[in-house]
Design an enzyme around this catalytic site. Structure first.
Site, PDB file in Angstrom:
ATOM      1  N   SER A  69      72.283 -36.796 -70.647  1.00 41.52           N
ATOM      2  CA  SER A  69      71.146 -36.873 -71.573  1.00 41.52           C
ATOM      3  C   SER A  69      70.992 -35.604 -72.397  1.00 41.52           C
ATOM      4  O   SER A  69      70.654 -35.645 -73.567  1.00 41.52           O
ATOM      5  CB  SER A  69      69.837 -37.115 -70.807  1.00 41.52           C
ATOM      6  OG  SER A  69      69.882 -38.338 -70.127  1.00 41.52           O
ATOM      7  N   GLU A 112      64.308 -28.513 -60.582  1.00 42.88           N
ATOM      8  CA  GLU A 112      64.367 -27.537 -61.676  1.00 42.88           C
ATOM      9  C   GLU A 112      63.976 -26.128 -61.218  1.00 42.88           C
ATOM     10  O   GLU A 112      64.493 -25.133 -61.731  1.00 42.88           O
ATOM     11  CB  GLU A 112      63.464 -27.976 -62.834  1.00 42.88           C
ATOM     12  CG  GLU A 112      63.924 -29.256 -63.546  1.00 42.88           C
ATOM     13  CD  GLU A 112      63.479 -30.530 -62.838  1.00 42.88           C
ATOM     14  OE1 GLU A 112      62.802 -30.444 -61.794  1.00 42.88           O
ATOM     15  OE2 GLU A 112      63.804 -31.623 -63.343  1.00 42.88           O
ATOM     16  N   PHE A 147      60.339 -30.217 -68.451  1.00 43.54           N
ATOM     17  CA  PHE A 147      60.654 -29.958 -67.040  1.00 43.54           C
ATOM     18  C   PHE A 147      61.372 -28.630 -66.825  1.00 43.54           C
ATOM     19  O   PHE A 147      61.523 -28.194 -65.687  1.00 43.54           O
ATOM     20  CB  PHE A 147      61.448 -31.127 -66.457  1.00 43.54           C
ATOM     21  CG  PHE A 147      60.772 -32.452 -66.698  1.00 43.54           C
ATOM     22  CD1 PHE A 147      59.398 -32.585 -66.545  1.00 43.54           C
ATOM     23  CD2 PHE A 147      61.485 -33.570 -67.120  1.00 43.54           C
ATOM     24  CE1 PHE A 147      58.742 -33.793 -66.796  1.00 43.54           C
ATOM     25  CE2 PHE A 147      60.845 -34.780 -67.364  1.00 43.54           C
ATOM     26  CZ  PHE A 147      59.471 -34.888 -67.207  1.00 43.54           C
ATOM     27  N   ASP A 171      59.512 -42.744 -74.056  1.00 37.54           N
ATOM     28  CA  ASP A 171      59.145 -42.387 -72.685  1.00 37.54           C
ATOM     29  C   ASP A 171      57.687 -41.934 -72.559  1.00 37.54           C
ATOM     30  O   ASP A 171      57.118 -41.935 -71.467  1.00 37.54           O
ATOM     31  CB  ASP A 171      60.066 -41.272 -72.147  1.00 37.54           C
ATOM     32  CG  ASP A 171      61.398 -41.832 -71.670  1.00 37.54           C
ATOM     33  OD1 ASP A 171      61.506 -43.068 -71.540  1.00 37.54           O
ATOM     34  OD2 ASP A 171      62.324 -41.039 -71.445  1.00 37.54           O
TER      35      ASP A 171
END
Lengths: 282, 318
Positions: free
Chosen positions: B41, B62, B87, B121
């Protein structure tokens, strides 16, 4: 390499340093520092392969240490000074404006021996893993050590890191847990039960070494040497080291009262009476 | 009149990053990549395939990834950690603060899918606060390139820069109009069009919209100077002050919250040095929602027409 008696003498002096530094600064964390004195002394004088006189940030070919429980700087700075990273007189400056000896470890003030800031808990294991992974990439066979409070294990990032190191076989890493069963709001059982620590680390693919009494210098040296012997075999190593917070000063021992509270002048006098001056005060 | 190459291709900025990272890896063996289960992605798959021994899959973690990157940087590695912008910034702010910014490590935090144009999203993934978060950190350099070519070059510039960098870019295909051969100079504003009536200062995807606005304004007889601020920090104050002195009116445009973004930085510079009437094209104080990137830019007022309106507004108080 120091003899057992030499290590014990260093530890006695380090305990004097700890109570004097925190008393003078009127702040700091003596409790955990006193509990980790044997560990820090053994690690820096006998276990790690690192030369204070030639400290580099890169640390190529040298063992590295990351103190994830950043608040126990009194023991770290005392041992580092006694080991030769910087002049012992500098311990006078602990926590004062302009000092290299910040309340929590900092790289912003160029203190030799410090490679990463810590203090916000739960981050040092990830850093140690990164250093260990980079060493492997470079074919550098030296080791990475880290230290963690047991209360710190409540941070979620610790378990992200534990999972990573087990999964990726980071076997040049020795993480030690200061298992003193105390934290600020009470005992770990009262605040957040740690359960079966050994089973937890093992379930994530780590090899565990226990030190039943982390305030017994011989046991600490033996335990850390046993951990070193287990490196390079596909698993990261966790040392669960049982200690007493405040060890060495009778009224500070086994309580969380001195986690972040320095001794008063009267308490300092009482403490120093129990701690012989072995190497000379700074 | 603004010169725009003919037949401009559409390309996603994240692909510019992915290609830039492979090239950075070719140029410097110390460049390493870390991803948190979004490798494809965020277009780090090219790097992972080309340099598998220098790629670290961190899983959906993360915070741990950030610590690992900081630890890896110690012996000279140049870690690029990639993820969705929200994130790798907001989610792990304290980690970036302690072991990247405060510890001043040579780590590149790469935030893809930034802004409202992440699209369908929805708001959980659409960060409009990341520029503000990252620019508030001492030692942090903040790069927001405007198209795929510039993202490619920004990635190379980040690799050569010694110190913490936040590199921000988006997901959808956008006009790819800058010259791939134009080097990215950190901290240097680009004047894309000269004008004397108003200055439009834009960053990221809104630079293209600013150019479209200038074209429309020219038809009205309004000469708009267009400045691309691809480096939010350090900010090219000199270029901003010089242009504001010349035009006497400034509009900022960004795909970010009204608070703490480019507009705030520009206003701060101008208020202290050259007080100038301003108007702001940015996200109002609210969260985004699901939709296509184009729908969302229109819905939240981030199109060239909104910039034109802002110019009209600021010219009334000039």
């Amino acid at each position: 390499m120091k003899t057992l008696i030499e290590l014990q003498n260093i530890a006695k002096q380090v305990r004097r340093d700890i109570v004097r530094m925190t008393n003078k600064a009127k702040s700091g964390h003596p409790g955990g520092s006193l509990g980790c004195t044997e560990f820090m002394t053994a690690l820096h004088f006998n276990i790690m392969n690192a030369d204070p006189a030639r400290f580099t940030m890169e640390g190529r070919g040298e063992d590295m240490f990351f103190m994830s429980n950043g608040h126990i700087t009194p023991v770290l700075y005392s041992v580092m000074a006694r080991r030769g990273y910087f002049p012992v007189d500098e311990l006078n400056t602990f926590r004062f404006l302009g000092t290299r000896l910040q309340g929590h470890p900092s790289t912003a003030h160029n203190l030799p021996g410090i490679r990463m800031a810590s203090g916000s808990l739960g981050q040092g294991l990830s850093v140690a893993i990164g250093a260990a992974v980079a060493k492997k990439m470079d074919g550098d066979n030296s080791l990475v050590f880290s230290l963690h409070g047991d209360g710190e294990l409540e941070e979620g990032q610790i378990w992200e890191a534990v999972m990573f190191a087990g999964s990726k076989h980071v076997d040049n890493l020795i993480a030690t847990v200061d298992y003193n069963r105390q934290q600020i709001d009470g005992t770990t059982d009262q605040v957040m039960s740690l359960g079966n620590l050994q089973a937890k680390w093992e379930a994530f693919g780590w090899q565990v070494v226990n030190i039943a009494n982390g305030n017994d210098m011989q046991q600490v040296v033996d335990g850390l040497n046993a951990a070193k012997a287990l490196t390079g075999k596909g698993k990261p190593i966790c040392v669960i080291m049982k200690t007493e917070m405040g060890y060495g000063v009778d009224f500070m021992q086994g309580t969380n009262k001195y986690h972040g509270t320095p001794p008063s002048d009267e308490e300092l006098a009482k403490a120093l009476a129990q701690l012989p001056e072995t190497l000379g005060d700074y | 009149m603004i010169k725009i190459p003919e037949n401009i291709a559409m390309k996603d900025l994240r692909s510019g990053f992915g290609e830039g990272l492979v090239e950075a890896g070719r140029r410097n063996p110390n460049v390493v990549g870390l991803s948190a289960d979004v490798t494809g992605s965020v277009k780090m798959d090219g790097f992972a395939k080309t340099f598998p021994e220098r790629f670290v899959q961190c899983g959906i973690a993360e915070a741990n990834m950030t610590g690992i990157a900081a630890g890896m940087s110690l012996n000279g590695k140049i870690p690029f950690l990639g993820g969705f912008a929200e994130f790798v910034t907001g989610r792990i702010y304290d980690q970036i603060r302690q072991v990247v910014a405060y510890s001043n490590k040579n780590v590149k935090v790469c935030g893809s899918h930034a802004g409202i144009t992440l699209g369908e999203d929805g708001a959980t993934h659409q960060t409009m606060e990341d520029i503000g978060l990252m620019k508030a950190l001492p030692n942090m350099t903040v790069l927001v390139p405007c198209d795929a070519n510039q993202t490619y070059n920004a990635t190379l510039a980040a690799a050569e820069h010694n110190g913490p960098v936040y590199l921000r870019y988006g997901r959808p295909k956008m006009p790819n109009f800058t010259d791939i051969n134009e080097p990215f100079i950190i901290g240097k504003a680009q004047i894309l069009n000269e004008g004397s009536d108003v200055t439009i200062i834009a960053t990221g995807h809104l630079v293209w919209e600013a150019i479209q606005a200038a074209i429309a304004l020219e038809k009205e007889g309004i000469g708009a100077e267009v400045i691309n601020i691809h480096t939010i920090k350090p900010l090219d104050s000199e270029a901003i002050i010089a242009s504001a002195r010349k035009t006497g009116a400034v509009v900022t445009a960004e795909e970010h919250s009204l608070y703490n973004g480019l507009g705030d930085s520009v206003a701060h510079v101008l208020a202290a040095n050259c007080p100038t009437p301003m108007s702001f094209v940015a996200m109002e104080d609210r969260f985004g929602e699901s939709g296509t990137p184009l729908q969302l830019m229109e819905h939240f007022g981030l199109k060239s027409s909104n910039i034109v309106n802002a110019v009209h507004k600021v010219l009334k108080i000039k």
